[in-house]
Design a protein around this motif. Structure first.
Motif, PDB file in Angstrom:
ATOM      1  N   TYR A 162      -0.926   0.134  -6.063  1.00  0.00           N
ATOM      2  CA  TYR A 162       0.467  -0.223  -6.165  1.00  0.00           C
ATOM      3  C   TYR A 162       0.615  -1.527  -6.973  1.00  0.00           C
ATOM      4  O   TYR A 162       1.508  -2.138  -7.848  1.00  0.00           O
ATOM      5  CB  TYR A 162       1.103  -0.342  -4.898  1.00  0.00           C
ATOM      6  CG  TYR A 162       2.537  -0.715  -4.869  1.00  0.00           C
ATOM      7  CD1 TYR A 162       3.466   0.008  -5.217  1.00  0.00           C
ATOM      8  CD2 TYR A 162       2.733  -2.170  -4.517  1.00  0.00           C
ATOM      9  CE1 TYR A 162       4.645  -0.357  -5.090  1.00  0.00           C
ATOM     10  CE2 TYR A 162       4.069  -2.638  -4.417  1.00  0.00           C
ATOM     11  CZ  TYR A 162       5.044  -1.845  -4.862  1.00  0.00           C
ATOM     12  OH  TYR A 162       6.453  -2.288  -4.672  1.00  0.00           O
ATOM     13  N   VAL A 163      -0.247  -2.510  -6.593  1.00  0.00           N
ATOM     14  CA  VAL A 163      -0.128  -3.915  -6.636  1.00  0.00           C
ATOM     15  C   VAL A 163      -0.502  -3.955  -8.302  1.00  0.00           C
ATOM     16  O   VAL A 163       0.022  -4.704  -9.152  1.00  0.00           O
ATOM     17  CB  VAL A 163      -1.060  -4.922  -5.949  1.00  0.00           C
ATOM     18  CG1 VAL A 163      -0.980  -6.374  -6.621  1.00  0.00           C
ATOM     19  CG2 VAL A 163      -0.346  -4.905  -4.617  1.00  0.00           C
ATOM     20  N   ALA A 164      -1.826  -3.402  -8.603  1.00  0.00           N
ATOM     21  CA  ALA A 164      -2.146  -3.516 -10.049  1.00  0.00           C
ATOM     22  C   ALA A 164      -1.059  -2.433 -11.048  1.00  0.00           C
ATOM     23  O   ALA A 164      -1.249  -2.946 -12.012  1.00  0.00           O
ATOM     24  CB  ALA A 164      -3.625  -3.352 -10.047  1.00  0.00           C
ATOM     25  N   GLY A 165      -1.040  -1.382 -10.549  1.00  0.00           N
ATOM     26  CA  GLY A 165      -0.550  -0.565 -11.537  1.00  0.00           C
ATOM     27  C   GLY A 165       1.041  -0.455 -11.354  1.00  0.00           C
ATOM     28  O   GLY A 165       1.638  -0.504 -12.392  1.00  0.00           O
ATOM     29  N   LEU A 202     -13.293   3.760   0.139  1.00  0.00           N
ATOM     30  CA  LEU A 202     -12.815   5.154  -0.067  1.00  0.00           C
ATOM     31  C   LEU A 202     -12.560   5.676   1.325  1.00  0.00           C
ATOM     32  O   LEU A 202     -11.764   6.593   1.477  1.00  0.00           O
ATOM     33  CB  LEU A 202     -13.856   6.170  -0.892  1.00  0.00           C
ATOM     34  CG  LEU A 202     -14.006   5.762  -2.109  1.00  0.00           C
ATOM     35  CD1 LEU A 202     -15.465   6.618  -2.901  1.00  0.00           C
ATOM     36  CD2 LEU A 202     -12.840   6.184  -2.928  1.00  0.00           C
ATOM     37  N   ALA A 203     -13.212   5.281   2.500  1.00  0.00           N
ATOM     38  CA  ALA A 203     -13.014   5.558   3.694  1.00  0.00           C
ATOM     39  C   ALA A 203     -11.768   4.947   4.282  1.00  0.00           C
ATOM     40  O   ALA A 203     -11.226   5.380   5.217  1.00  0.00           O
ATOM     41  CB  ALA A 203     -13.966   5.188   4.588  1.00  0.00           C
ATOM     42  N   PHE A 250     -11.184  -3.780  -6.956  1.00  0.00           N
ATOM     43  CA  PHE A 250     -12.042  -3.253  -8.130  1.00  0.00           C
ATOM     44  C   PHE A 250     -11.627  -1.524  -8.332  1.00  0.00           C
ATOM     45  O   PHE A 250     -11.162  -1.188  -9.308  1.00  0.00           O
ATOM     46  CB  PHE A 250     -13.321  -3.347  -7.918  1.00  0.00           C
ATOM     47  CG  PHE A 250     -14.272  -2.530  -8.779  1.00  0.00           C
ATOM     48  CD1 PHE A 250     -14.491  -3.091 -10.184  1.00  0.00           C
ATOM     49  CD2 PHE A 250     -14.791  -1.359  -8.445  1.00  0.00           C
ATOM     50  CE1 PHE A 250     -15.274  -2.482 -11.238  1.00  0.00           C
ATOM     51  CE2 PHE A 250     -15.461  -0.686  -9.538  1.00  0.00           C
ATOM     52  CZ  PHE A 250     -15.676  -1.287 -10.634  1.00  0.00           C
ATOM     53  N   LEU A 251     -11.528  -1.012  -7.037  1.00  0.00           N
ATOM     54  CA  LEU A 251     -11.098   0.619  -7.328  1.00  0.00           C
ATOM     55  C   LEU A 251      -9.700   0.811  -7.847  1.00  0.00           C
ATOM     56  O   LEU A 251      -9.269   1.561  -8.577  1.00  0.00           O
ATOM     57  CB  LEU A 251     -11.503   1.217  -5.929  1.00  0.00           C
ATOM     58  CG  LEU A 251     -11.312   2.528  -5.901  1.00  0.00           C
ATOM     59  CD1 LEU A 251     -12.521   3.240  -6.900  1.00  0.00           C
ATOM     60  CD2 LEU A 251     -11.975   3.189  -4.740  1.00  0.00           C
ATOM     61  N   GLY A 252      -8.853  -0.093  -7.236  1.00  0.00           N
ATOM     62  CA  GLY A 252      -7.542   0.041  -7.332  1.00  0.00           C
ATOM     63  C   GLY A 252      -7.308  -0.207  -8.920  1.00  0.00           C
ATOM     64  O   GLY A 252      -6.398   0.309  -9.701  1.00  0.00           O
ATOM     65  N   VAL A 285      -6.961   0.832  -0.810  1.00  0.00           N
ATOM     66  CA  VAL A 285      -7.087   1.274  -2.354  1.00  0.00           C
ATOM     67  C   VAL A 285      -5.710   1.658  -2.833  1.00  0.00           C
ATOM     68  O   VAL A 285      -5.150   0.989  -3.869  1.00  0.00           O
ATOM     69  CB  VAL A 285      -7.835   2.400  -2.439  1.00  0.00           C
ATOM     70  CG1 VAL A 285      -8.076   2.861  -4.004  1.00  0.00           C
ATOM     71  CG2 VAL A 285      -9.271   2.172  -1.918  1.00  0.00           C
ATOM     72  N   ILE A 286      -4.702   2.254  -1.969  1.00  0.00           N
ATOM     73  CA  ILE A 286      -3.464   2.661  -2.222  1.00  0.00           C
ATOM     74  C   ILE A 286      -2.623   1.327  -2.470  1.00  0.00           C
ATOM     75  O   ILE A 286      -1.981   1.278  -3.581  1.00  0.00           O
ATOM     76  CB  ILE A 286      -2.644   3.523  -1.426  1.00  0.00           C
ATOM     77  CG1 ILE A 286      -3.534   4.990  -1.459  1.00  0.00           C
ATOM     78  CG2 ILE A 286      -1.277   3.877  -1.991  1.00  0.00           C
ATOM     79  CD1 ILE A 286      -3.004   5.909  -0.196  1.00  0.00           C
ATOM     80  N   ARG A 287      -2.866   0.439  -1.974  1.00  0.00           N
ATOM     81  CA  ARG A 287      -2.213  -0.823  -1.850  1.00  0.00           C
ATOM     82  C   ARG A 287      -2.533  -1.620  -2.964  1.00  0.00           C
ATOM     83  O   ARG A 287      -1.512  -2.155  -3.927  1.00  0.00           O
ATOM     84  CB  ARG A 287      -2.416  -1.630  -0.655  1.00  0.00           C
ATOM     85  CG  ARG A 287      -1.994  -3.284  -0.468  1.00  0.00           C
ATOM     86  CD  ARG A 287      -0.677  -3.300  -0.616  1.00  0.00           C
ATOM     87  NE  ARG A 287      -0.222  -4.744  -0.770  1.00  0.00           N
ATOM     88  CZ  ARG A 287       1.032  -5.067  -1.101  1.00  0.00           C
ATOM     89  NH1 ARG A 287       1.864  -4.376  -0.991  1.00  0.00           N
ATOM     90  NH2 ARG A 287       1.329  -6.562  -1.114  1.00  0.00           N
ATOM     91  N   GLN A 288      -3.884  -1.398  -3.593  1.00  0.00           N
ATOM     92  CA  GLN A 288      -4.115  -2.116  -4.598  1.00  0.00           C
ATOM     93  C   GLN A 288      -3.922  -1.359  -5.916  1.00  0.00           C
ATOM     94  O   GLN A 288      -3.338  -2.252  -6.822  1.00  0.00           O
ATOM     95  CB  GLN A 288      -5.629  -2.311  -4.707  1.00  0.00           C
ATOM     96  CG  GLN A 288      -6.155  -3.243  -3.510  1.00  0.00           C
ATOM     97  CD  GLN A 288      -5.448  -4.481  -3.484  1.00  0.00           C
ATOM     98  OE1 GLN A 288      -5.254  -5.400  -4.656  1.00  0.00           O
ATOM     99  NE2 GLN A 288      -5.237  -5.085  -2.164  1.00  0.00           N
TER     100      GLN A 288
END
Length: 268
Positions: free
Chosen positions: A56-59, A45-46, A155-157, A51-54
């Motif tokens: 994008y990749v997953a969503g 989260l820091a 995981f978070l993404g 996270v935003i990259r993941q």
């Protein structure tokens, strides 16, 4: 003859015992792996860019599949609903029937299954290949924790992407139901939307689907990164881990769906 049957029964019981022990061992290892990821989530989260990259990749890269699937599932739901409800003169309720089926059940479940097949396999194979090519070991040698740097952001993404994809799937499904029922079959448009607005409750119906999608997102993302991180570091091992991730996620989503449905209906 009796001795041979007793020996066969023992072999079957032994195989069942081995399978049960293996399942319990994997289940326990998965829970410990989840605790490690949760402990490292503040690190992810820091660093929101990871996270935003993941997400994008997953969503985002799964959007076309999700939208097409939602559109055609909604059209089929409307077609089947019209064929049944018109026998009782209740074809005007198609909008309500399609919306309830999509937001409560089909949206969360089908989205999670599609996520497992599209993004889950990509997560497993990516982490598995990083392990097979010693990239994870190289991070450890440089005092970089792969759980923090690689696993936790992915995981978070996935957890963030699945509920958003579920809402998009349900919206496209309702659009597909409208297209089939109103434009093609000639159902009254006012009755289609009016029945839906009157009978679909935002808190009970829509939120129950969102709650399910959060649980499914956690399960699908956890199984994908767990199988990839713990695979045998060979090409064959990565392939088997990818297959296990899809199979285990599909079964877990279906079992979880039953448990969550019983829980949510029991709370009404």
């Amino acid at each position: 003859m009796e001795h041979r049957e007793t020996g066969g029964l023992r072999r079957v019981l032994r195989e069942v015992g081995y399978s049960l022990r293996g399942f319990l061992g994997t289940f326990g290892a998965g829970q410990l792996f989840l605790l490690r990821i949760l402990a490292d989530l503040p690190y992810a989260l820091a660093r929101p860019r990871l996270v935003i990259r993941q997400v994008y990749v997953a969503g985002v890269q799964s959007l076309v599949v999700i939208m097409l699937a939602g559109l055609f599932v909604g059209m089929v739901l409307a077609l089947q609903g019209y064929n049944t409800l018109s026998r009782f003169g209740a074809e005007d309720t198609i909008g309500m029937v399609a919306a309830l089926g999509l937001v409560r059940e089909l949206g969360p479940v089908v989205t999670a299954l599609l996520f497992a097949g599209r993004a889950g396999t990509a997560l497993s194979s990516e982490i598995g290949l990083m392990k097979a090519t010693d990239q994870l070991a190289g991070m450890e040698m440089m005092a970089v924790d792969p759980i923090k740097r690689v696993v936790a952001p992915r995981f978070l993404g996935g957890v963030i992407a699945v509920p958003i994809l579920t809402l998009i799937f349900s919206a496209m499904g309702i659009f597909g139901a409208w297209l089939e029922a109103v434009v093609i079959l000639g159902v009254d448009e006012g009755a289609f939307w009016g029945q839906m607005q009157a009978q679909v409750d935002l808190r009970e119906d829509v939120m129950s689907g969102v709650i399910k999608s959060v649980f499914f997102g956690v399960a699908a993302s956890l199984l994908a990164v767990f199988e990839g991180y713990n695979c045998v570091p060979t090409a064959e091992g990565v392939g088997r881990a990818t297959t296990r991730a899809v199979v285990h996620t599909s079964l877990t989503v279906l079992v979880l769906n039953f448990m969550l449905t019983a829980w949510l209906l029991g709370g009404n």
